[in-house]
Write a protein that holds these residues in place. Structure first.
Motif, short mmCIF file in Angstrom:
data_model
loop_
_atom_site.label_atom_id
_atom_site.label_comp_id
_atom_site.label_asym_id
_atom_site.label_seq_id
_atom_site.Cartn_x
_atom_site.Cartn_y
_atom_site.Cartn_z
N GLN A 75 10.65 -56.08 10.73
CA GLN A 75 10.90 -55.81 12.17
C GLN A 75 10.43 -55.15 12.78
O GLN A 75 9.51 -53.04 12.16
CB GLN A 75 13.06 -55.10 12.19
CG GLN A 75 13.13 -54.76 12.94
CD GLN A 75 13.71 -56.28 13.63
OE1 GLN A 75 13.46 -56.99 12.88
NE2 GLN A 75 13.03 -56.50 15.25
N GLY A 122 11.82 -53.78 18.62
CA GLY A 122 12.29 -54.53 19.64
C GLY A 122 12.54 -56.23 18.49
O GLY A 122 12.90 -55.70 17.98
N ARG A 123 12.35 -57.66 19.59
CA ARG A 123 13.31 -58.51 19.05
C ARG A 123 11.79 -58.86 18.45
O ARG A 123 11.93 -59.86 17.28
CB ARG A 123 13.53 -59.24 19.78
CG ARG A 123 14.72 -59.47 20.80
CD ARG A 123 14.82 -60.09 21.24
NE ARG A 123 14.94 -61.94 21.78
CZ ARG A 123 14.95 -62.40 21.76
NH1 ARG A 123 14.78 -62.47 23.26
NH2 ARG A 123 15.14 -63.45 20.95
N LYS A 124 10.86 -58.16 17.69
CA LYS A 124 9.97 -59.22 17.33
C LYS A 124 10.11 -58.53 15.72
O LYS A 124 10.12 -57.26 14.80
CB LYS A 124 8.22 -58.67 17.43
CG LYS A 124 7.96 -58.41 19.00
CD LYS A 124 7.86 -59.96 19.82
CE LYS A 124 7.16 -60.06 21.12
NZ LYS A 124 7.28 -61.24 21.13
N SER A 125 9.71 -59.96 15.28
CA SER A 125 9.98 -59.25 13.76
C SER A 125 8.40 -60.01 12.50
O SER A 125 7.79 -61.05 13.69
CB SER A 125 11.01 -59.91 12.54
OG SER A 125 10.45 -60.68 13.00
N ASP A 146 9.87 -64.30 12.08
CA ASP A 146 11.51 -64.74 10.91
C ASP A 146 11.05 -66.05 10.69
O ASP A 146 12.15 -66.94 11.01
CB ASP A 146 12.77 -64.28 11.45
CG ASP A 146 13.49 -63.50 10.34
OD1 ASP A 146 13.45 -64.41 8.59
OD2 ASP A 146 15.27 -63.45 10.01
#
Length: 118
Positions: A42, A45-48, A93
């Motif tokens: 991770q 935020g929403r970034k992976s 992801d």
């Protein structure tokens, strides 16, 4: 009443057997099955970030990366790690996508792929 044989009861019979040699003989092919580890990290935020490590050294990592980037419409890079060797990093992801790609292309077998994360 059950009696043990004399040689099994004596302390000298313990000197004849090396338990570590017996254990190592059973695990002699343990290193033959190299596992490919697919992990997600991770970011903010929403970034992976998806990492792939443990591929065989004879494969061209840059060509695999090029095909992965084209297949999944994402960016990526090959990073040289001092402990892990070469590691492929992809944006997003992509764990399931990468594992199916490696199986279909014949790079790794399904039982050798370990998926980590969440």
């Amino acid at each position: 009443m059950f009696k043990l044989p004399v040689h099994a009861n004596s302390a000298s019979s313990l000197d004849d057997i090396d338990p570590f040699a017996v254990a190592n003989a059973d695990d002699s092919d343990a290193g033959a099955k190299e596992s490919v580890h697919v992990r997600v990290q991770q970011r903010n935020g929403r970034k992976s970030l998806t990492t792939v490590q443990g591929l065989k050294k004879e494969y061209s990592y840059s060509k695999i990366l090029k095909d992965l980037k084209k297949e999944f419409c994402c960016n990526g890079t090959v990073v040289q790690d001092p402990e892990l060797g070469q590691v492929i990093q992809l944006q997003g992801d992509q764990r399931k996508n990468v594992s199916t790609f490696l199986i279909q292309s014949g790079i790794a077998k399904k039982e050798n792929i370990k998926i980590h994360g969440f």
